[in-house]
Design a protein around this motif. Structure first.
Motif, short mmCIF file in Angstrom:
data_model
loop_
_atom_site.label_atom_id
_atom_site.label_comp_id
_atom_site.label_asym_id
_atom_site.label_seq_id
_atom_site.Cartn_x
_atom_site.Cartn_y
_atom_site.Cartn_z
N ASN A 54 0.89 -1.04 0.00
CA ASN A 54 -0.08 0.09 -0.10
C ASN A 54 0.85 1.16 0.20
OD1 ASN A 54 -1.93 1.98 0.56
ND2 ASN A 54 -2.88 0.76 2.18
N GLU A 76 -14.78 6.75 -3.37
CA GLU A 76 -15.32 5.24 -3.35
C GLU A 76 -16.68 5.18 -3.11
OE1 GLU A 76 -12.86 3.33 -0.23
OE2 GLU A 76 -11.04 3.38 -1.51
N HIS A 110 -9.60 -2.62 -3.55
CA HIS A 110 -8.78 -2.51 -2.34
C HIS A 110 -8.16 -3.85 -2.36
CE1 HIS A 110 -12.04 -0.19 -0.94
NE2 HIS A 110 -11.06 0.54 -0.31
N THR A 120 -12.42 -5.95 3.07
CA THR A 120 -13.23 -4.68 2.31
C THR A 120 -14.60 -5.34 1.74
OG1 THR A 120 -11.89 -4.97 0.61
CG2 THR A 120 -11.30 -3.25 1.94
#
Length: 161
Positions: A54, A76, A110, A120
């Motif tokens: 990430n 999102e 994700h 998620t």
């Protein structure tokens, strides 16, 4: 006298709506936080997956806050709840299937590890359920869903990361 009764009735109606929104928001936030801790526990105990893929970890704390708490929830929510749910709703009438499909899409947005996709996905179930339920109560479902997402990310930003 009739005017006063009408205003009082409107006030009571709005007060009831705000209470329902508050309860639903707190309930979904608590479930989302519990979901995060549950999967964090599973990862620590069994999987030991890192979050190094990430890129947000390479940013300053202020940049992380801006992206995780403000920008990402807005984008999102726009893509995974508002645009996707409203598009799918034209073809899918089953609310459970609608929530499931949009949550799968949200999860694959994700992709840091397979476990993060699972985490998620459950987060998407919560957000999509919330979005559809809030639509029944308020015309501000987009903003309220983005706010819920932001609050969850803020909790993670302050207490988890």
């Amino acid at each position: 006298m009739q005017n006063i009764e009408n205003r009082l009735s409107l006030f009571m109606s709005k007060n009831h709506e705000l209470r329902k929104i508050g309860i639903l928001t707190l309930m979904c936030l608590a479930i989302a936080i519990t979901n995060g801790y549950f999967f964090d526990f599973l990862n620590d105990k069994f999987f030991h997956l890192s979050n190094t893929g990430n890129d947000i970890n390479k940013m300053s704390r202020n940049e992380q806050f801006l992206i995780a708490v403000i920008i990402a929830p807005l984008i999102e929510t726009l893509v995974a709840q508002f645009m996707l749910v409203e598009t799918l709703r034209q073809k899918i009438t089953n609310q459970k299937l609608l929530i499931l499909l949009s949550s799968l899409f949200f999860a694959f947005m994700h992709y840091y590890s397979w476990l993060y996709i699972v985490v998620t996905f459950f987060g998407g179930l919560i957000l999509n359920y919330y979005y559809l339920e809030i639509q029944k109560i308020s015309k501000y479902s987009f903003f309220l869903t983005a706010l819920l997402h932001s609050l969850y990310n803020l909790y993670g930003f302050l207490f988890v990361v």
